[in-house]
Design a protein around this motif. Structure first.
Motif, short mmCIF file in Angstrom:
data_model
loop_
_atom_site.label_atom_id
_atom_site.label_comp_id
_atom_site.label_asym_id
_atom_site.label_seq_id
_atom_site.Cartn_x
_atom_site.Cartn_y
_atom_site.Cartn_z
N UNK A 246 16.31 53.14 -2.27
CA UNK A 246 15.32 54.17 -1.96
C UNK A 246 15.00 55.06 -3.15
N UNK A 247 15.86 55.01 -4.18
CA UNK A 247 15.59 55.76 -5.41
C UNK A 247 14.59 55.03 -6.30
N UNK A 248 14.30 53.79 -5.99
CA UNK A 248 13.26 53.04 -6.71
C UNK A 248 11.92 53.47 -6.12
N UNK B 255 5.60 52.46 7.86
CA UNK B 255 6.00 53.45 8.87
C UNK B 255 7.36 54.09 8.57
N UNK B 256 7.82 53.96 7.33
CA UNK B 256 9.06 54.58 6.87
C UNK B 256 10.26 54.16 7.72
N UNK B 257 10.28 52.91 8.12
CA UNK B 257 11.40 52.37 8.90
C UNK B 257 12.08 51.27 8.08
N UNK B 258 13.36 51.43 7.83
CA UNK B 258 14.13 50.43 7.11
C UNK B 258 14.81 49.50 8.10
N UNK B 259 14.53 48.23 7.99
CA UNK B 259 15.20 47.22 8.82
C UNK B 259 16.44 46.75 8.07
N UNK B 260 17.58 46.70 8.78
CA UNK B 260 18.84 46.24 8.19
C UNK B 260 19.44 45.20 9.12
N UNK B 261 19.78 44.04 8.56
CA UNK B 261 20.38 42.97 9.34
C UNK B 261 21.88 42.95 9.07
N UNK B 262 22.65 42.82 10.14
CA UNK B 262 24.11 42.77 10.04
C UNK B 262 24.59 41.37 10.36
N UNK B 263 25.41 40.81 9.49
CA UNK B 263 25.89 39.44 9.66
C UNK B 263 27.26 39.41 10.31
N UNK B 264 27.35 38.83 11.48
CA UNK B 264 28.61 38.76 12.23
C UNK B 264 29.44 37.54 11.84
N UNK B 265 28.79 36.43 11.56
CA UNK B 265 29.51 35.18 11.34
C UNK B 265 30.30 35.18 10.04
N UNK B 266 29.63 35.46 8.93
CA UNK B 266 30.31 35.41 7.64
C UNK B 266 31.30 36.54 7.46
N UNK C 21 23.11 57.81 6.03
CA UNK C 21 22.24 57.74 4.85
C UNK C 21 20.77 57.87 5.24
N UNK C 22 20.38 57.20 6.31
CA UNK C 22 18.98 57.29 6.76
C UNK C 22 18.63 58.70 7.20
N UNK C 23 19.53 59.35 7.91
CA UNK C 23 19.30 60.73 8.34
C UNK C 23 19.16 61.66 7.14
N UNK C 24 19.99 61.44 6.13
CA UNK C 24 19.95 62.27 4.93
C UNK C 24 18.63 62.13 4.19
N UNK C 25 18.09 60.92 4.16
CA UNK C 25 16.85 60.64 3.41
C UNK C 25 15.60 60.71 4.28
N UNK C 26 15.76 61.00 5.55
CA UNK C 26 14.61 61.10 6.44
C UNK C 26 13.90 59.78 6.65
#
Length: 527
Positions: A163-165, A176-187, A211-216
């Motif tokens: 986000x600093x880039x 829409x200022x929404x960051x999608x994050x995928x979490x990997x369960x298998x590996x 982190x998301x709350x801090x950066x809005x």
């Protein structure tokens, strides 16, 4: 018809782009060299992280394409990846931007891993740089996929650096200022074991939410769960409620794959019931305090300690025991699974020398076939016993957490379900397939001791007297199926012995596949 078009567009299903970060790096290494961006003796892949970011940002703001009609021929791998991106661009042009909504970067470990596919998306026109506004515009969300224990731990830090880039931050505002994050369960499970992985996933969400709350910045998690508990499986409603506070914000994405699709969506009534549970869990997790922890930080500290101890036990067997790989590959039908007409990839990325070489589905399926189900429980007993010891106060703390904390309760209940489908008697017979009897006996005894210890710990915390006491309907179902599964295991063991001795006939190999299909269907743990 108008409602259907408004809901689905003209494509019914959206398709995500997804590739390993190493592949994106390899493609750009070749493209940059061909375009003269990097010197022949100092390719993109050899640059440090800072230099990579600088080069990627410069390329994202450049109007010049990397690939020209008269460009040299590229390797087959690069041509394939470029072909996929070109096909995605054609689909977007023909059917609209909703047909390719996400680009998922598997094995994300750095900021450059996330910027790399953006260059390829720009190359085919899905992303473009607007010089008037000095920002990137596009129709695709770039979603990092954190999979290993270390990457999950570093996830929040990687995102904050991203986000600093400025160029990426501007692109995110346009999405829409929404960051999608995928979490990997298998590996993560394969990397650190059942409890260590489950806690790493939970802890990563805590840090990313903060982190998301801090950066809005808005946040949506996508959970890459498989069907088996060793790959994040289990009841969807319970799984959603077990997420940390703030992780479900009115929406959540969860992977449904394999046998889960037919089990949950095979009939209209079943599909409706499952979707109702899905929606109910999302609403409750978004609006209500589902944790009910009086001292959350203390609970988190307890879980961090136990997960660390459980991970150490898992590593002692899976990584430190020199005979483990031989035991696993010989006591399970791992190599024979590769002959099944299932999945889209081989069982391993290369010759199996460590579990890191294996793909997650055959890792889970192999252990379920031999009735060990190791990915769904191993290490938990030792982790809890080493933490609690004979301190009754600590055991009482664990009992309270089981009653009050959906996460801890879900972890233990799902583990018990997997253990209830295991059979150490059958597992011992499978262990006789191992060439070295010393390795066979040592590894099996380690597994058996941990199994018995984990059962003891589960009963001590929950007060139950059986592994499936909390789900009598499932217990009855499993007990009814067991008499039909035992012959399949017996036939499989004998045929594996013959097959490996050289009896490579169609009847033998085909019957092995039939037993694998039958066991996977009966146990419902193929992953």
């Amino acid at each position: 018809i108008l409602s259907a078009v408004d809901t689905f567009g003209f494509h019914l299903n959206a398709l995500d782009l997804r590739q390993n970060s190493e592949s994106f790096e390899a493609v750009l290494d070749e493209l940059f060299a061909a375009a003269g961006v990097t010197a022949p003796d100092a390719g993109y892949a050899s640059l440090d992280e800072s230099a990579k970011r600088e080069l990627l940002v410069a390329e994202l703001t450049s109007a010049r394409p990397l690939v020209f009609p008269w460009s040299q021929d590229f390797s087959a791998d690069t041509e394939r990846e470029l072909g996929i991106f070109r096909a995605a661009a054609q689909a977007v042009e023909l059917l609209g931007p909703g047909v390719v909504p996400h680009c998922i970067v598997s094995m994300t470990g750095t900021v450059s891993d996330i910027l790399e596919p953006m260059v390829l998306l720009k190359e085919v026109g899905i992303i473009s740089f607007n010089p008037a506004q000095q920002r990137l515009v596009g129709s695709v969300d770039i979603a990092p996929l954190f999979e290993t224990i270390e990457d999950l731990k570093a996830g929040a830090e990687i995102l904050q650096e991203l986000w600093e880039v400025d160029l990426y931050r501007g692109y995110l505002r346009g999405r829409e200022d929404v960051q999608e994050v995928v979490l990997g369960y298998s590996d993560s499970n394969k990397d650190g074991g059942y409890l260590s992985a489950n806690w790493a996933l939970y802890d990563a969400q805590l840090a990313i939410v903060k982190a998301c709350d801090t950066h809005g910045i808005g946040l949506r998690f996508s959970h890459g769960r498989g069907g088996a508990v060793g790959r994040g499986g289990g009841p969807t409603y319970d799984a959603i409620l077990a997420q940390p506070e703030g992780a479900v914000r009115g929406s959540v994405r969860i992977t449904e794959q394999g046998e889960v699709i037919s089990a949950r969506y095979g009939t209209a009534s079943t599909a409706r019931r499952h979707l109702e549970a899905f929606v109910a869990g999302t609403l409750e997790a978004s609006l209500l305090d589902t944790e009910s922890l009086k001292e959350p930080e203390r609970a988190y500290g307890i879980m961090r300690d136990i997960a660390s101890l459980a991970g150490e036990k898992y590593a002692q067997l899976v990584r430190d025991d020199s005979g483990f790989i031989d035991y696993f590959t010989q006591s399970t039908p791992l190599h024979e699974i590769g002959d099944l007409n299932m999945g889209s990839r081989p069982t391993a990325r290369k010759q199996t020398e460590s579990i890191g070489d294996l793909r997650a589905i055959p890792w889970v399926l192999s252990w379920s076939q031999s009735r060990v189900n190791l990915p769904g429980w191993f290490g938990v007993g030792t982790g809890i016993m080493r933490w609690a010891g004979e301190d009754e106060t600590r055991w009482q703390d664990l009992r309270k957490l089981y009653q009050a904390w959906p996460f801890f309760r879900s972890v233990l209940d799902n583990m018990a379900q997997v253990m209830g489908k295991a059979s150490m008697n059958l597992a011992q017979i499978y262990s006789t397939l191992v060439d070295d009897p010393t390795v066979s006996q040592r590894v099996f005894n380690t597994i058996l001791d941990e199994y018995e210890l984990t059962k003891e710990v589960f009963f001590r915390i929950t007060g139950h007297d059986s592994l499936m006491a909390g789900n009598e309907r499932l217990e009855r179902s499993v007990q009814r199926r067991y008499p039909y599964l035992l012959p399949l295991n017996a036939i499989q063991i004998e045929l594996l012995r013959r097959y490996r001795a050289g009896e490579d006939t169609f009847l033998v190999s085909k019957t092995i596949q039939v037993t694998m299909n039958g066991l996977a269907t009966g146990l419902r743990t193929s992953g």
